[in-house]
Design an enzyme around this catalytic site. Structure first.
Site, short mmCIF file in Angstrom:
data_model
loop_
_atom_site.label_atom_id
_atom_site.label_comp_id
_atom_site.label_asym_id
_atom_site.label_seq_id
_atom_site.Cartn_x
_atom_site.Cartn_y
_atom_site.Cartn_z
N SER A 188 -2.40 6.83 5.99
CA SER A 188 -3.47 6.25 5.87
C SER A 188 -3.30 5.60 4.21
CB SER A 188 -4.49 6.88 5.55
OG SER A 188 -5.57 5.69 5.37
N CYS A 214 -2.26 -0.08 -1.98
CA CYS A 214 -1.71 -0.58 -0.77
C CYS A 214 -2.25 -1.69 0.67
CB CYS A 214 -0.48 0.26 0.20
SG CYS A 214 0.53 1.09 -1.02
#
Lengths: 172, 172
Positions: free
Chosen positions: B90, B95
């Site tokens: 995750s 990001c």
């Protein structure tokens, strides 16, 4: 000797380091690039500096702030947690997210007047405890306004937004 | 011919592209790096792939997802707005923020069991309309668990957190 050692005020220190970020932005513009520059300061010293490299290196993740983080290189976690990030334009979610990842507690921006409302995320930083200081400098606004006016499609690519060319009907 | 052209279900397609992200993660681990990999898929084709490069290139911004965005190169804004990002872990705020910048509408993750609660930001993505699909793969968990167990200080550096060595008192 750092600026603080010489007795400079915080406002004077911020203006001085922002001038370094502006120098990076102008360097990028002179290379045909997007004029946004950044420096990262820890304990009164610049540990990383850079400018947007989308055009120069064909790199979509090297916004000015990201270039500065990249050039700072690997750091012990606690070091960036006492950094100030100086950037000529208010950061997008990528750059703000990087500052949060590395727990940067303070971000000084040149301006946010030329930022798209859809990419502005200062509130998100503030919610996470980051101090955001806006110097609101005409010099930074003028540089971005000139760039956006001359290269609107490049700017939209950099912020992931579709460029809609003005028409007589909507933008006489 | 894309997987969809061959009549594959969405679950089959996701598992196939995740296997490419896992291959990137394993490649990174074999190089002595942090085992997180990613691929970006548009219209059934991989347009960018990569793995974490902190160790290999000494680069603090090249998480697996960022490597994939970098390797995808410059893209017309509308193209990433129909992409799926596959990533073995995750995403952190850096990001995730990059995915939001480029309006990536769908992120498929290998797992989030090994993510620090302080860096997890799936809720933020979902609030912004991103579809987050968690495949919850033991293969991804095992790879990260092995890495974190062997190299806890490197992992903490990558997520900007201080490493606290376990003691008899707190972690017998």
């Amino acid at each position: 000797m750092t600026p603080a050692d010489r007795g400079a005020s915080q406002a004077e220190i911020d203006r001085q380091f922002m001038s370094e970020a502006i120098a990076e932005a102008r360097l990028g513009f002179s290379q045909g690039g997007i004029p946004i520059g950044s420096v990262i300061v820890v304990d009164g010293q610049i540990i990383g500096r850079g400018h947007n490299q989308r055009v120069q290196l064909g790199n979509p993740i090297l916004h000015g702030e990201m270039s500065a983080f990249q050039n700072a290189g690997r750091q012990p976690p606690g070091r960036l947690a006492r950094a100030t990030l100086y950037t000529t334009l208010s950061p997008c979610t990528m750059c703000a997210g990087t500052a949060l990842l590395y727990r940067v507690p303070r971000i000084v921006i040149g301006e946010h007047r030329t930022v798209s409302k859809t990419t502005l995320c200062e509130d998100w930083l503030i919610e996470h405890g980051v101090e955001v200081v806006n110097l609101d400098l005409d010099e930074c606004v003028d540089l971005m306004a000139e760039f956006i006016n001359r290269f609107p499609e490049l700017w939209n690519e950099d912020i992931g937004r579709e460029h809609v060319a003005p028409t007589k009907e909507t933008d006489p």
